[in-house]
Design an enzyme around this catalytic site. Sequence first.
Site, PDB file in Angstrom:
ATOM      1  N   LYS A  91      45.433  44.702  52.401  1.00 17.14           N
ATOM      2  CA  LYS A  91      46.017  43.726  51.465  1.00 17.14           C
ATOM      3  C   LYS A  91      47.366  44.213  50.932  1.00 17.14           C
ATOM      4  CE  LYS A  91      45.780  44.398  47.470  1.00 17.14           C
ATOM      5  NZ  LYS A  91      44.676  44.254  46.579  1.00 17.14           N
ATOM      6  N   GLU A 143      46.473  37.160  44.834  1.00 19.06           N
ATOM      7  CA  GLU A 143      47.144  38.094  45.750  1.00 19.06           C
ATOM      8  C   GLU A 143      47.426  37.420  47.093  1.00 19.06           C
ATOM      9  OE1 GLU A 143      45.642  42.388  43.991  1.00 19.06           O
ATOM     10  OE2 GLU A 143      44.601  41.603  45.743  1.00 19.06           O
ATOM     11  N   GLU A 157      60.875  52.063  30.022  1.00 19.46           N
ATOM     12  CA  GLU A 157      61.296  52.566  28.711  1.00 19.46           C
ATOM     13  C   GLU A 157      60.974  51.561  27.602  1.00 19.46           C
ATOM     14  OE1 GLU A 157      65.610  52.862  27.892  1.00 19.46           O
ATOM     15  OE2 GLU A 157      65.908  51.793  29.773  1.00 19.46           O
ATOM     16  N   CYS A 176      37.450  48.433  51.038  1.00 17.59           N
ATOM     17  CA  CYS A 176      38.786  48.808  50.564  1.00 17.59           C
ATOM     18  C   CYS A 176      39.712  49.183  51.715  1.00 17.59           C
ATOM     19  CB  CYS A 176      38.678  49.961  49.572  1.00 17.59           C
ATOM     20  SG  CYS A 176      40.279  50.524  48.999  1.00 17.59           S
ATOM     21  N   HIS A 206      66.060  56.336  30.744  1.00 15.40           N
ATOM     22  CA  HIS A 206      67.007  55.235  30.797  1.00 15.40           C
ATOM     23  C   HIS A 206      67.879  55.336  32.036  1.00 15.40           C
ATOM     24  CE1 HIS A 206      69.373  52.036  29.048  1.00 15.40           C
ATOM     25  NE2 HIS A 206      70.458  52.728  29.326  1.00 15.40           N
ATOM     26  N   CYS A 255      41.672  46.489  49.767  1.00 14.01           N
ATOM     27  CA  CYS A 255      42.861  47.027  49.087  1.00 14.01           C
ATOM     28  C   CYS A 255      43.987  47.471  50.033  1.00 14.01           C
ATOM     29  CB  CYS A 255      42.502  48.244  48.246  1.00 14.01           C
ATOM     30  SG  CYS A 255      40.828  48.287  47.624  1.00 14.01           S
ATOM     31  N   TYR A 306      41.521  37.782  41.313  1.00  6.75           N
ATOM     32  CA  TYR A 306      42.352  38.792  41.980  1.00  6.75           C
ATOM     33  C   TYR A 306      42.746  38.361  43.392  1.00  6.75           C
ATOM     34  CZ  TYR A 306      41.206  42.819  38.860  1.00  6.75           C
ATOM     35  OH  TYR A 306      41.090  43.698  37.831  1.00  6.75           O
TER      36      TYR A 306
HETATM   37  P1  NDP Z   1      37.132  37.176  40.937  1.00  7.14           P
HETATM   38  O1  NDP Z   1      35.848  37.285  40.246  1.00  7.14           O
HETATM   39  O2  NDP Z   1      38.307  37.953  40.458  1.00  7.14           O
HETATM   40  O3  NDP Z   1      37.564  35.653  40.991  1.00  7.14           O
HETATM   41  C1  NDP Z   1      36.730  34.658  41.519  1.00  7.14           C
HETATM   42  C2  NDP Z   1      37.409  33.329  41.307  1.00  7.14           C
HETATM   43  O4  NDP Z   1      36.651  32.321  41.963  1.00  7.14           O
HETATM   44  C3  NDP Z   1      37.488  32.944  39.846  1.00  7.14           C
HETATM   45  O5  NDP Z   1      38.719  32.317  39.629  1.00  7.14           O
HETATM   46  C4  NDP Z   1      36.317  31.998  39.682  1.00  7.14           C
HETATM   47  O6  NDP Z   1      36.508  31.039  38.682  1.00  7.14           O
HETATM   48  C5  NDP Z   1      36.307  31.308  41.030  1.00  7.14           C
HETATM   49  N1  NDP Z   1      34.986  30.782  41.379  1.00  7.14           N
HETATM   50  C6  NDP Z   1      33.802  31.427  41.300  1.00  7.14           C
HETATM   51  N2  NDP Z   1      32.800  30.621  41.711  1.00  7.14           N
HETATM   52  C7  NDP Z   1      33.373  29.455  42.069  1.00  7.14           C
HETATM   53  C8  NDP Z   1      32.872  28.233  42.563  1.00  7.14           C
HETATM   54  N3  NDP Z   1      31.560  28.066  42.779  1.00  7.14           N
HETATM   55  N4  NDP Z   1      33.733  27.235  42.801  1.00  7.14           N
HETATM   56  C9  NDP Z   1      35.061  27.395  42.569  1.00  7.14           C
HETATM   57  N5  NDP Z   1      35.598  28.528  42.114  1.00  7.14           N
HETATM   58  C10 NDP Z   1      34.763  29.557  41.856  1.00  7.14           C
HETATM   59  O7  NDP Z   1      36.790  37.507  42.460  1.00  7.14           O
HETATM   60  P2  NDP Z   1      37.703  37.804  43.707  1.00  7.14           P
HETATM   61  O8  NDP Z   1      36.958  37.254  44.858  1.00  7.14           O
HETATM   62  O9  NDP Z   1      39.100  37.386  43.496  1.00  7.14           O
HETATM   63  O10 NDP Z   1      37.664  39.385  43.748  1.00  7.14           O
HETATM   64  C11 NDP Z   1      36.426  40.083  43.717  1.00  7.14           C
HETATM   65  C12 NDP Z   1      36.562  41.373  42.986  1.00  7.14           C
HETATM   66  O11 NDP Z   1      37.248  42.294  43.820  1.00  7.14           O
HETATM   67  C13 NDP Z   1      37.400  41.285  41.725  1.00  7.14           C
HETATM   68  O12 NDP Z   1      36.643  40.936  40.609  1.00  7.14           O
HETATM   69  C14 NDP Z   1      37.964  42.659  41.617  1.00  7.14           C
HETATM   70  O13 NDP Z   1      37.072  43.448  40.864  1.00  7.14           O
HETATM   71  C15 NDP Z   1      38.030  43.146  43.030  1.00  7.14           C
HETATM   72  N6  NDP Z   1      39.424  43.128  43.518  1.00  7.14           N
HETATM   73  C16 NDP Z   1      40.338  43.931  42.930  1.00  7.14           C
HETATM   74  C17 NDP Z   1      41.632  43.945  43.346  1.00  7.14           C
HETATM   75  C18 NDP Z   1      42.620  44.827  42.683  1.00  7.14           C
HETATM   76  O14 NDP Z   1      42.223  45.763  42.001  1.00  7.14           O
HETATM   77  N7  NDP Z   1      43.917  44.574  42.825  1.00  7.14           N
HETATM   78  C19 NDP Z   1      42.084  43.089  44.442  1.00  7.14           C
HETATM   79  C20 NDP Z   1      41.040  42.249  44.970  1.00  7.14           C
HETATM   80  C21 NDP Z   1      39.777  42.281  44.522  1.00  7.14           C
HETATM   81  P3  NDP Z   1      36.209  31.337  37.120  1.00  7.14           P
HETATM   82  O15 NDP Z   1      37.339  32.178  36.639  1.00  7.14           O
HETATM   83  O16 NDP Z   1      36.217  29.972  36.523  1.00  7.14           O
HETATM   84  O17 NDP Z   1      34.892  32.004  37.090  1.00  7.14           O
END
Ligand code: NDP
Length: 461
Positions: free
Chosen positions: A50, A182, A442, A42, A437, A47, A178
Amino acid sequence: MSRKYDLVVIGAGSGGVRAARMAATYGAKVAILEEYRLGGTCVIRGCVPKKLFVLASRYPETFDVAKSFGWTFGEPEFNWETLLANKDQEIDRLEGIYGNILGNANVEVIRDRGEITGPNSVKLVKAGEELQAERILVATGGTPFVPEIEGAELGISSNEAFHLEKLPARVLVNGGGYIAVEFAGIFAGLGVETTLAYRGDQILRGFDDTVRDMVAEQMRARGVDIRVKTDISKLEKAANGNITTSFANGDVEEYGQVMFATGRKPYLQGLGLETADVELTARGAIKVDAHSQTTCPSIYAVGDVTDRAALTPVAIREGAAFAETVYNNNDTVVDHSLIPTAVFSEPEIGTVGMSEAEAGARYENVNVYVSTFRPMQNTLSTRPEKMLFKLITDGDSDKVLGVHIVGPSAGEMIQMVGIAVSMGATKADLDRTIAVHPTAAEELVTLKAPSYQLKEGERVA
Ligand code: NDP
């Protein structure tokens, strides 16, 4: 004679630091092991940096809107090296604060990698010394998952994205979660020609469908080329240094960088869990009970390594609950059922509770309130972006089931309304609250009749 501790924590990220600090405050003799930098994903490569990048990437739009309020100025210029240097300085400062917090709590910080060698022992990999521990807390977090694609090693993950020597002219971001949305927003905002390739039908699987559609539409309007149902099949180094990217549909394109944001996996490599019979889940995370205790009674685990909800505030709560329960005789369990969360995409998302689809599947009668409007800062300009407020309630009990916000400050707003939702607020409670307001928020207390209703999951009116 090996050193003995009440608690050895492996990993000085959000969950580990909180647990170590609290346990020490409650009188335990604690050591925390960290192989990289204090603060974990983080603070060091998640976080915090980022969000700094996100803030940087939003200035071009701010400059644009400022003109509609009468401002004139020369052509703004962006310098990536300045942003990187200032970001690194801030991360150094935060890491220092983490060190001070641990030191002030009398936690011994050991800069080494820990390997479990049994239920009550941890070896320091570099130093070779074995520590004895009444309890061990594993808080090693997660690490990027990269799909097995030919040439995938040519791409980067978010880890490297924080240290790029220069911004590429064109970038391809793979994934639709996510991190993908982002970083696509960051790159596009900083002037990089950005493509986001996602394998599914629509980005942000698991989020409310209205939110997904609106975010995708607005990201496209801001210049991100979102391609759904798109898979990468091969990466190769081009003679000019770029990455030649082959897609499954036969297309071949060149990008300066390809970033995998395809999920994260628990960081367990070389941890020695097998020496203490610590079981894993089917998804390869450490299996824990409600008190974060593993199948080995002296070993606990918190945070991303347990794959409950990979979010910093959740890891912190889990670490705190462990320390309260074990070292303060105060049985504490974390409620993972209602977690407000923000995605710092452009536009930003704030969400708490159920999506419309989830509510429809679980409740017989559901009321859906949807409001979209142009935020005030856009009303003097020609910028088309709108905000979304979506409220989902139980048609029978009037209870708020979900709130979804898209637009400026959505993350800030969802934290506030998350309090009401976690207290069990009803629509009548929101209606009784006097509006502030003129604000965007709101809208949450001025939504009149439902936009439509669901009966047994089907839209009826
Ligand atoms: P996510 O799980 O959010 O997203 C992973 C993405 O990769 C999905 O779209 C998934 O597709 C795709 N994917 C997975 N496997 C493959 C593959 N083999 N080939 C192609 N695409 C694939 O993970 P992130 O890496 O974005 O983030 C990890 C975690 O970190 C998040 O789940 C979140 O909990 C945390 N995070 C939180 C943030 C915040 O609070 N603002 C910011 C950044 C991270 P599909 O949907 O089809 O499975």
